[in-house]
Design an enzyme around this catalytic site. Structure first.
Site, PDB file in Angstrom:
ATOM      1  N   HIS A  42       2.716  52.240  33.600  1.00 37.79           N
ATOM      2  CA  HIS A  42       3.858  51.731  34.364  1.00 37.79           C
ATOM      3  C   HIS A  42       4.945  52.802  34.359  1.00 37.79           C
ATOM      4  O   HIS A  42       5.970  52.668  33.694  1.00 37.79           O
ATOM      5  CB  HIS A  42       4.362  50.422  33.746  1.00 37.79           C
ATOM      6  CG  HIS A  42       3.384  49.299  33.926  1.00 37.79           C
ATOM      7  ND1 HIS A  42       3.198  48.295  33.013  1.00 37.79           N
ATOM      8  CD2 HIS A  42       2.516  49.040  34.938  1.00 37.79           C
ATOM      9  CE1 HIS A  42       2.268  47.459  33.464  1.00 37.79           C
ATOM     10  NE2 HIS A  42       1.842  47.888  34.622  1.00 37.79           N
ATOM     11  N   CYS A  96      -6.989  50.739  25.330  1.00 39.32           N
ATOM     12  CA  CYS A  96      -6.542  51.307  24.056  1.00 39.32           C
ATOM     13  C   CYS A  96      -7.247  50.584  22.903  1.00 39.32           C
ATOM     14  O   CYS A  96      -7.345  49.347  22.900  1.00 39.32           O
ATOM     15  CB  CYS A  96      -5.030  51.124  23.927  1.00 39.32           C
ATOM     16  SG  CYS A  96      -4.426  51.638  22.322  1.00 39.32           S
ATOM     17  N   HIS A 124       1.933  39.887  32.295  1.00 37.05           N
ATOM     18  CA  HIS A 124       1.588  41.280  32.007  1.00 37.05           C
ATOM     19  C   HIS A 124       0.057  41.430  31.944  1.00 37.05           C
ATOM     20  O   HIS A 124      -0.632  40.580  31.361  1.00 37.05           O
ATOM     21  CB  HIS A 124       2.208  41.713  30.670  1.00 37.05           C
ATOM     22  CG  HIS A 124       2.152  43.192  30.451  1.00 37.05           C
ATOM     23  ND1 HIS A 124       1.016  43.818  29.989  1.00 37.05           N
ATOM     24  CD2 HIS A 124       3.058  44.163  30.674  1.00 37.05           C
ATOM     25  CE1 HIS A 124       1.258  45.123  29.927  1.00 37.05           C
ATOM     26  NE2 HIS A 124       2.492  45.357  30.335  1.00 37.05           N
ATOM     27  N   GLU A 126      -1.933  43.278  30.193  1.00 38.39           N
ATOM     28  CA  GLU A 126      -2.533  43.279  28.842  1.00 38.39           C
ATOM     29  C   GLU A 126      -2.692  41.845  28.326  1.00 38.39           C
ATOM     30  O   GLU A 126      -3.736  41.469  27.779  1.00 38.39           O
ATOM     31  CB  GLU A 126      -1.636  44.071  27.880  1.00 38.39           C
ATOM     32  CG  GLU A 126      -2.139  44.019  26.442  1.00 38.39           C
ATOM     33  CD  GLU A 126      -1.059  44.330  25.411  1.00 38.39           C
ATOM     34  OE1 GLU A 126      -0.450  45.403  25.492  1.00 38.39           O
ATOM     35  OE2 GLU A 126      -0.842  43.487  24.515  1.00 38.39           O
ATOM     36  N   THR A 163       1.059  43.633  22.355  1.00 36.26           N
ATOM     37  CA  THR A 163       1.165  44.780  21.433  1.00 36.26           C
ATOM     38  C   THR A 163       2.534  45.459  21.442  1.00 36.26           C
ATOM     39  O   THR A 163       2.855  46.205  20.514  1.00 36.26           O
ATOM     40  CB  THR A 163       0.111  45.854  21.774  1.00 36.26           C
ATOM     41  OG1 THR A 163       0.299  46.260  23.132  1.00 36.26           O
ATOM     42  CG2 THR A 163      -1.296  45.358  21.570  1.00 36.26           C
ATOM     43  N   CYS A 195       1.497  46.836  18.112  1.00 35.26           N
ATOM     44  CA  CYS A 195       1.012  48.207  17.924  1.00 35.26           C
ATOM     45  C   CYS A 195       1.862  48.958  16.883  1.00 35.26           C
ATOM     46  O   CYS A 195       3.094  48.934  16.959  1.00 35.26           O
ATOM     47  CB  CYS A 195       1.083  48.918  19.276  1.00 35.26           C
ATOM     48  SG  CYS A 195       0.861  50.676  19.174  1.00 35.26           S
TER      49      CYS A 195
HETATM   50  S1  SF4 Z   1       1.565  51.307  22.981  1.00 34.28           S
HETATM   51 FE1  SF4 Z   1       0.089  51.138  21.300  1.00 34.28          FE
HETATM   52  S2  SF4 Z   1      -1.305  49.562  22.040  1.00 34.28           S
HETATM   53 FE2  SF4 Z   1      -0.202  50.263  23.832  1.00 34.28          FE
HETATM   54  S3  SF4 Z   1      -1.452  51.901  24.689  1.00 34.28           S
HETATM   55 FE3  SF4 Z   1       0.012  52.858  23.297  1.00 34.28          FE
HETATM   56  S4  SF4 Z   1      -1.077  53.057  21.335  1.00 34.28           S
HETATM   57 FE4  SF4 Z   1      -2.165  51.547  22.592  1.00 34.28          FE
END
Ligand code: SF4
Length: 283
Positions: A42, A96, A124, A126, A163, A195
């Protein structure tokens, strides 16, 4: 007065974004171009640079024109994966690994009979993907009262987080859900799926914001993790969100002696460098 300009210790692509971009670039080079299902990141400047390498965005499986498609670091639901495979289209999966852990946690809990609550933005990609791994047995919400509307009340609740959420807010959400569940004797299980790279980035940004009287957050309005950085900084000091150096307005800097710069996980090094150069030039 020349202000001190300080960059956050945690800045630049996160490992998941770096990996997704590298994979998409490789495959675009090999195939002379590639489509991604939804934007890979994004962030408009990054998407424009990828477009010059032949990485194009399609919005749904119906729009895929080639024999392969890239899935972004946000991941997709197993249903969407199957839909693509049924069309005999190869998947280049850049989900990821940290998002995949959240997907697996959702699947594990759903299979064990838990109703899943994802603390996150229901729209979203994800979050939609993670819910798909729970086979539809769950909801996504940022509203602690959401469980009181579930009828009949699920006897077992599994709580996860998008995350990129803010850890303290997730903890508070879990506390409130726990309280609301006490009278119902609901069995709860919580998995902290935020994350670790985002946690470090948020902590470094907060530290920097507390010693700055102006913060610039580089990233897109559409980026969830950038939005969190903006929220965190705005509570501490004067903050502006910018996508490129050209959006900096010199009057923002008047009277400021410490300017902090942070960026979302999908903001590239070149854009950050341009912002730092512009700040040095106008201050
Ligand atoms: S923010 Fe964390 S969970 Fe999201 S893509 Fe990056 S490393 Fe992966």
């Amino acid at each position: 007065m020349t202000p001190e300009i300080e960059m956050s210790e945690e800045i630049g692509f996160c490992p998941g974004v770096r990996r997704a971009i590298a994979m998409a670039k490789d495959v675009a080079r090999q195939r002379g171009g590639i489509e991604t299902l939804g934007p890979l990141v994004h962030n408009q400047p990054v998407l424009q640079k990828l477009a010059r390498l032949g990485v194009r965005v399609v919005n749904c499986p119906d729009d895929i024109t080639g024999g392969a498609v890239v899935i972004s670091a946000h991941g997709v639901s197993p249903e969407q994966q199957a839909e693509i495979q049924q069309r005999h289209i190869d998947i280049i999966d850049t989900t990821c690994p940290i998002v995949h852990q959240a997907q697996l946690a959702a699947r594990r809990l759903a299979r064990a009979g838990f109703f899943i609550i994802i603390y996150g933005d229901a729209n979203h990609p994800e979050v939609k993907g993670i819910l798909g791994w729970a086979n539809g047995k769950g909801i996504a919400t940022l509203n602690k009262n959401a469980i009181s509307h579930l009828e009949p009340p699920p006897p077992q609740l599994g709580i996860l987080a998008q995350t990129t959420q803010i850890p303290d807010r997730f903890t508070e959400f879990v506390r409130q859900i726990t309280e609301a569940s006490l009278s119902r004797e609901t069995k709860l299980r919580t998995v902290d799926t935020i994350c670790r790279h985002i946690k470090k980035r948020q902590a470094a940004t907060v530290k920097l914001a507390t010693r700055s009287n102006l913060m610039l957050v580089i990233g897109s309005h559409h980026s969830a993790n950038t939005a969190r950085l903006l929220q965190l900084c705005s509570h501490i000091t004067k903050t502006h969100l910018i996508e490129t150096a050209s959006q900096i307005e010199s009057h923002w800097l008047a009277g400021k002696d410490h300017i902090g710069v942070t960026a979302g996980a999908s903001t590239d090094a070149e854009t950050i460098r341009e912002v730092m150069m512009k700040l040095s030039a106008v201050s």
